[in-house]
Write an enzyme that holds these catalytic residues in place. Structure first.
Site, PDB file in Angstrom:
ATOM      1  CG  ASN A  74      -1.801   1.147   1.204  1.00 41.69           C
ATOM      2  OD1 ASN A  74      -1.725   2.182   2.170  1.00 41.69           O
ATOM      3  ND2 ASN A  74      -2.874   1.314   0.365  1.00 41.69           N
ATOM      4  NE  ARG A  82      -5.521   8.651 -10.042  1.00 39.66           N
ATOM      5  CZ  ARG A  82      -6.448   9.189  -9.297  1.00 39.66           C
ATOM      6  NH1 ARG A  82      -5.775  10.508  -8.934  1.00 39.66           N
ATOM      7  NH2 ARG A  82      -7.783   9.119  -9.101  1.00 39.66           N
ATOM      8  CG  ASP A  98     -10.762   7.095  -8.958  1.00 40.33           C
ATOM      9  OD1 ASP A  98      -9.778   6.964  -9.489  1.00 40.33           O
ATOM     10  OD2 ASP A  98     -11.292   8.102  -8.108  1.00 40.33           O
ATOM     11  CG  ASP A 100     -14.240   3.789  -5.579  1.00 39.63           C
ATOM     12  OD1 ASP A 100     -13.321   3.996  -6.411  1.00 39.63           O
ATOM     13  OD2 ASP A 100     -14.321   4.364  -4.756  1.00 39.63           O
ATOM     14  CG  ASP A 184      -7.209  14.486  -8.149  1.00 42.26           C
ATOM     15  OD1 ASP A 184      -6.886  15.270  -7.428  1.00 42.26           O
ATOM     16  OD2 ASP A 184      -8.395  14.128  -8.097  1.00 42.26           O
ATOM     17  NE  ARG A 212     -15.467   2.203  -1.262  1.00 42.38           N
ATOM     18  CZ  ARG A 212     -14.574   1.379  -1.374  1.00 42.38           C
ATOM     19  NH1 ARG A 212     -13.676   1.453  -2.467  1.00 42.38           N
ATOM     20  NH2 ARG A 212     -14.473   0.459  -0.741  1.00 42.38           N
ATOM     21  CG  HIS A 217     -15.345   8.165  -1.959  1.00 38.46           C
ATOM     22  ND1 HIS A 217     -15.088   7.702  -2.873  1.00 38.46           N
ATOM     23  CD2 HIS A 217     -16.554   8.053  -1.450  1.00 38.46           C
ATOM     24  CE1 HIS A 217     -16.351   7.259  -3.447  1.00 38.46           C
ATOM     25  NE2 HIS A 217     -17.162   7.489  -2.280  1.00 38.46           N
TER      26      HIS A 217
END
Length: 404
Positions: A74, A82, A98, A100, A184, A212, A217
């Site tokens: 992780n 990315r 993404d 989700d 981002d 979600r 998030h």
């Protein structure tokens, strides 16, 4: 001899604890009308423990298009996965999806066609929210070719867009892994500024932004200091890439309004005194470096007033203004100069000793139009008044008029 053709688009999927949302995400990739021969998938499992990595490998084994699965420890943010995916991408374009969320069936086909047709380097496809609020202001109509100064695209800086990979490689663009939020925004705004044109596809839903139920998030996590890190990085990027002036001010509105100002909204009322002091101290260098009359003029009165008080480091008046806004009260409108000026009387307006300039409370035309009695200042009215005054003062002008 086997001829390997370059895919049109590489879909990069960074995934962390993405089940069961990943199932629909990958199904939407398989359903793309662009066809498996024109695409590839690079999926990076960022240390998931919920079966995400295993499901990605199952997908890779059955999918009709080439799928590369990378499994890693992780990294703590979307930037790492990315960047790994971008480093392995072979497509002419890259799209960051993404795990989700999901794509509209024709999304990639339409976006690639639009970029090819116009020669643009970035394509924004319309976003629809599923239990989340999507960005809307930039999707009023399809724009074959625009830029960050001529449209509202600066208000959607998420990475879920189509980027020409040659642009990213030419400038060595990668996501900043030192940022834990807003990475981002930094990447996307740089792409906008470097792009040879941007397209907006507004007549088809390309992307479904899924909320979600577990609330996991990345953009919702992290302490307030991370938001200041994000604002600082974005403001510096703008200052480095855009000369001082109206165009820079126009872009600076975004980090001031979206990233910085929420730290001085209702949550500021709940912060303890130490946190309030810390927030003002974190904001101080940003206000000193980037807060200009041009930025202030582009904001609504209550936004401008709060940021003015932040710049002045005035905690108590700021708290009173925030409480006034939170209560839902409407500031009284004061019309002056035959209705061509509208002042909104938020707290401390013309209060003795308050020291807040009237200009802070002056509504811009867009905000002022909501108030009955407001009159748009006539075009060229100032030069005309000056000309009339000059004519009154010149004897020759009066003589000439009489002779005529």
């Amino acid at each position: 001899m086997t001829v390997v053709t370059q895919p049109d688009v590489t879909v990069v999927i960074g995934a962390y604890e993405a089940m069961p949302y990943l199932v629909d995400c990958l199904a939407s990739v398989e359903a793309q009308t662009i066809g498996p021969a024109r695409m590839e998938v690079i999926a990076v499992d960022d240390g998931s423990t919920d079966g995400t990595g295993e499901y990605l490998e199952q997908f890779a084994a059955r999918a009709a298009m080439p799928v590369t699965v990378v499994r890693q420890e992780n990294s703590g943010s979307p930037s790492g996965p990315r960047n790994v995916g971008l480093g392995k991408a072979a497509g002419r374009y890259v799209f960051f999806l993404d795990a989700d969320d999901r794509l509209g069936a024709e999304a990639l086909e339409r976006m690639v066609a639009m970029a090819d047709r116009n020669g643009t380097d970035v394509v924004l496809g319309r976003v629809e929210g599923v239990n989340r609020t999507p960005p809307k202001s930039m999707f009023g109509r399809t724009l074959e070719r625009t830029d960050v100064f001529s449209s509202n695209i600066k208000f959607t800086l998420s990475a879920q867009k189509l980027f020409r990979r040659a642009l990213l490689e030419r400038h060595g663009m990668r996501f900043d892994e030192s940022l834990w939020t807003g990475e981002d925004a930094l990447f996307t705004l740089e792409a906008y500024l470097r792009a040879d044109g941007v397209s907006v596809l507004a007549d088809y839903t390309c992307y479904y932004l899924v909320g979600r139920e577990d609330g996991k998030h990345v953009t919702k996590t992290g302490g307030y200091t991370l938001r200041f890190d994000s604002a600082r990085a974005l403001m510096k990027l703008i200052a480095d890439m855009v000369p001082a002036g109206a165009r820079r001010d126009e872009l600076m509105v975004r980090p001031f309004l979206i990233t910085l100002l929420p730290q001085f909204g209702p949550r500021f009322l709940k912060d303890d005194e130490a946190v309030r002091r810390d927030k003002l101290e974190l904001a101080r260098p940003l206000m000193e470096a980037y807060w200009t009359p041009g930025v202030a003029r582009r904001l609504k009165v209550h936004e401008r007033l709060r940021l003015h008080l932040v710049a002045e480091q005035r905690t108590e008046p700021l708290l009173e203004v925030v409480e006034f806004i939170r209560s839902g009260k409407q500031a009284a409108a004061l019309l002056e100069r035959r209705g061509t000026r509208v002042y909104l009387a938020y707290p401390y307006f013309r209060a003795e000793g308050a020291g807040v300039p009237d200009a802070v409370y002056l509504a811009g035309p867009k905000e002022a139009r909501a108030f009955p009695g407001y009159r748009e200042p006539a075009a060229h009215s100032l030069p005309r008044r000056a000309l009339r005054r000059i004519r009154r003062l010149l004897p020759s002008a009066r003589i000439g008029a009489a002779a005529a």
